[in-house]
Enzyme design. Sequence first.
Site, PDB file in Angstrom:
ATOM      1  N   CYS A  48     108.284  12.556 -40.041  1.00 37.75           N
ATOM      2  CA  CYS A  48     108.635  11.644 -41.136  1.00 37.75           C
ATOM      3  C   CYS A  48     107.777  11.981 -42.352  1.00 37.75           C
ATOM      4  O   CYS A  48     106.551  12.065 -42.245  1.00 37.75           O
ATOM      5  CB  CYS A  48     108.398  10.210 -40.688  1.00 37.75           C
ATOM      6  SG  CYS A  48     108.677   9.005 -41.997  1.00 37.75           S
ATOM      7  N   CYS A  51     105.205   8.988 -42.942  1.00 34.35           N
ATOM      8  CA  CYS A  51     104.149   8.551 -42.017  1.00 34.35           C
ATOM      9  C   CYS A  51     103.801   9.587 -40.958  1.00 34.35           C
ATOM     10  O   CYS A  51     102.972   9.307 -40.084  1.00 34.35           O
ATOM     11  CB  CYS A  51     104.541   7.226 -41.362  1.00 34.35           C
ATOM     12  SG  CYS A  51     105.845   7.397 -40.133  1.00 34.35           S
ATOM     13  N   CYS A  66     127.479  20.914 -42.440  1.00 39.20           N
ATOM     14  CA  CYS A  66     127.655  19.781 -43.350  1.00 39.20           C
ATOM     15  C   CYS A  66     126.699  19.827 -44.533  1.00 39.20           C
ATOM     16  O   CYS A  66     126.846  19.063 -45.486  1.00 39.20           O
ATOM     17  CB  CYS A  66     127.512  18.453 -42.601  1.00 39.20           C
ATOM     18  SG  CYS A  66     125.839  18.056 -42.092  1.00 39.20           S
ATOM     19  N   CYS A  97     113.083   5.490 -39.521  1.00 45.42           N
ATOM     20  CA  CYS A  97     111.842   5.763 -38.804  1.00 45.42           C
ATOM     21  C   CYS A  97     111.341   4.473 -38.174  1.00 45.42           C
ATOM     22  O   CYS A  97     111.246   3.439 -38.839  1.00 45.42           O
ATOM     23  CB  CYS A  97     110.805   6.320 -39.780  1.00 45.42           C
ATOM     24  SG  CYS A  97     109.166   6.497 -39.062  1.00 45.42           S
ATOM     25  N   CYS A 100     107.726   3.396 -39.989  1.00 44.13           N
ATOM     26  CA  CYS A 100     107.586   2.954 -41.388  1.00 44.13           C
ATOM     27  C   CYS A 100     108.899   2.517 -42.017  1.00 44.13           C
ATOM     28  O   CYS A 100     108.928   2.211 -43.212  1.00 44.13           O
ATOM     29  CB  CYS A 100     106.940   4.063 -42.220  1.00 44.13           C
ATOM     30  SG  CYS A 100     108.080   5.412 -42.603  1.00 44.13           S
ATOM     31  N   HIS A 103     114.339   5.393 -44.500  1.00 39.70           N
ATOM     32  CA  HIS A 103     115.715   5.845 -44.267  1.00 39.70           C
ATOM     33  C   HIS A 103     115.680   7.345 -44.001  1.00 39.70           C
ATOM     34  O   HIS A 103     115.072   8.105 -44.763  1.00 39.70           O
ATOM     35  CB  HIS A 103     116.588   5.555 -45.493  1.00 39.70           C
ATOM     36  CG  HIS A 103     117.948   6.170 -45.419  1.00 39.70           C
ATOM     37  ND1 HIS A 103     118.960   5.637 -44.658  1.00 39.70           N
ATOM     38  CD2 HIS A 103     118.454   7.299 -45.987  1.00 39.70           C
ATOM     39  CE1 HIS A 103     120.045   6.403 -44.779  1.00 39.70           C
ATOM     40  NE2 HIS A 103     119.762   7.423 -45.578  1.00 39.70           N
ATOM     41  N   HIS A 106     122.057   9.394 -40.968  1.00 37.00           N
ATOM     42  CA  HIS A 106     123.005   8.680 -40.119  1.00 37.00           C
ATOM     43  C   HIS A 106     123.253   9.490 -38.858  1.00 37.00           C
ATOM     44  O   HIS A 106     123.027  10.703 -38.829  1.00 37.00           O
ATOM     45  CB  HIS A 106     124.332   8.447 -40.848  1.00 37.00           C
ATOM     46  CG  HIS A 106     124.209   7.488 -41.994  1.00 37.00           C
ATOM     47  ND1 HIS A 106     123.818   7.897 -43.256  1.00 37.00           N
ATOM     48  CD2 HIS A 106     124.385   6.148 -42.077  1.00 37.00           C
ATOM     49  CE1 HIS A 106     123.778   6.837 -44.065  1.00 37.00           C
ATOM     50  NE2 HIS A 106     124.123   5.764 -43.367  1.00 37.00           N
ATOM     51  N   ASP A 110     130.091  13.122 -33.364  1.00 37.70           N
ATOM     52  CA  ASP A 110     130.866  14.369 -33.373  1.00 37.70           C
ATOM     53  C   ASP A 110     129.956  15.593 -33.220  1.00 37.70           C
ATOM     54  O   ASP A 110     130.248  16.669 -33.752  1.00 37.70           O
ATOM     55  CB  ASP A 110     131.687  14.472 -34.665  1.00 37.70           C
ATOM     56  CG  ASP A 110     130.813  14.419 -35.929  1.00 37.70           C
ATOM     57  OD1 ASP A 110     129.565  14.410 -35.794  1.00 37.70           O
ATOM     58  OD2 ASP A 110     131.362  14.390 -37.037  1.00 37.70           O
ATOM     59  N   ARG A 118     125.494  13.810 -33.588  1.00 38.77           N
ATOM     60  CA  ARG A 118     125.024  14.578 -34.744  1.00 38.77           C
ATOM     61  C   ARG A 118     124.141  13.672 -35.595  1.00 38.77           C
ATOM     62  O   ARG A 118     124.646  12.786 -36.277  1.00 38.77           O
ATOM     63  CB  ARG A 118     126.214  15.089 -35.559  1.00 38.77           C
ATOM     64  CG  ARG A 118     125.813  15.742 -36.883  1.00 38.77           C
ATOM     65  CD  ARG A 118     127.003  16.439 -37.544  1.00 38.77           C
ATOM     66  NE  ARG A 118     128.100  15.518 -37.840  1.00 38.77           N
ATOM     67  CZ  ARG A 118     128.319  14.970 -39.059  1.00 38.77           C
ATOM     68  NH1 ARG A 118     127.518  15.239 -40.068  1.00 38.77           N
ATOM     69  NH2 ARG A 118     129.339  14.160 -39.252  1.00 38.77           N
ATOM     70  N   CYS A 120     122.471  13.391 -38.722  1.00 38.93           N
ATOM     71  CA  CYS A 120     122.620  14.046 -40.025  1.00 38.93           C
ATOM     72  C   CYS A 120     121.516  13.473 -40.929  1.00 38.93           C
ATOM     73  O   CYS A 120     121.594  12.320 -41.338  1.00 38.93           O
ATOM     74  CB  CYS A 120     124.013  13.731 -40.556  1.00 38.93           C
ATOM     75  SG  CYS A 120     124.380  14.494 -42.130  1.00 38.93           S
TER      76      CYS A 120
HETATM   77 ZN   LIG Z   1     107.985   7.085 -40.985  1.00 44.25          ZN
END
Ligand SMILES: [Zn+2]
Length: 132
Positions: A48, A51, A66, A97, A100, A103, A106, A110, A118, A120
């Site tokens: 991450c 963090c 993708c 995460c 922390c 974001h 997703h 598939d 997956r 992503c």
């Molecule tokens: Zn984090």
Amino acid sequence: MTDKIVKTDAEWKAMLDGMQYQVTRHAATERAFTGQYWDHHEPGIYTCVCCNTPLFASDAKFDSGCGWPSYFEPLNPANVIEVVDRSHGMLRTEIICAVCDAHLGHVFPDGPPPTGLRYCINSASLRFDPQD
Ligand SMILES: [Zn+2]
């Protein structure tokens, strides 16, 4: 598991670059094929960016086409949390995460074997830790 890391918006903004901040703290999405890691194939661990929690291993990375780094499983399922995301008129599963709340991206059903998933993930939410 580990304690939560909580910082103010201003603290996150001070320690991240603009794209990292927008992606991890405001769930922005980097443009496809623009991130640092979508075409990255070195062995190691992706942590991450906020963090340093280990999130994904290069062993689980695959070329999804993708334009974002894609993994078929997290390194440790306890380190990521799934959240229902109804934004942009879609029903998706957001990945954040566990330590922390950054974001990350997703998860979609598939992906390749063995999980069929997956993950992503935005490059901007990751930091690469090379390993031999
Ligand atoms: Zn984090």
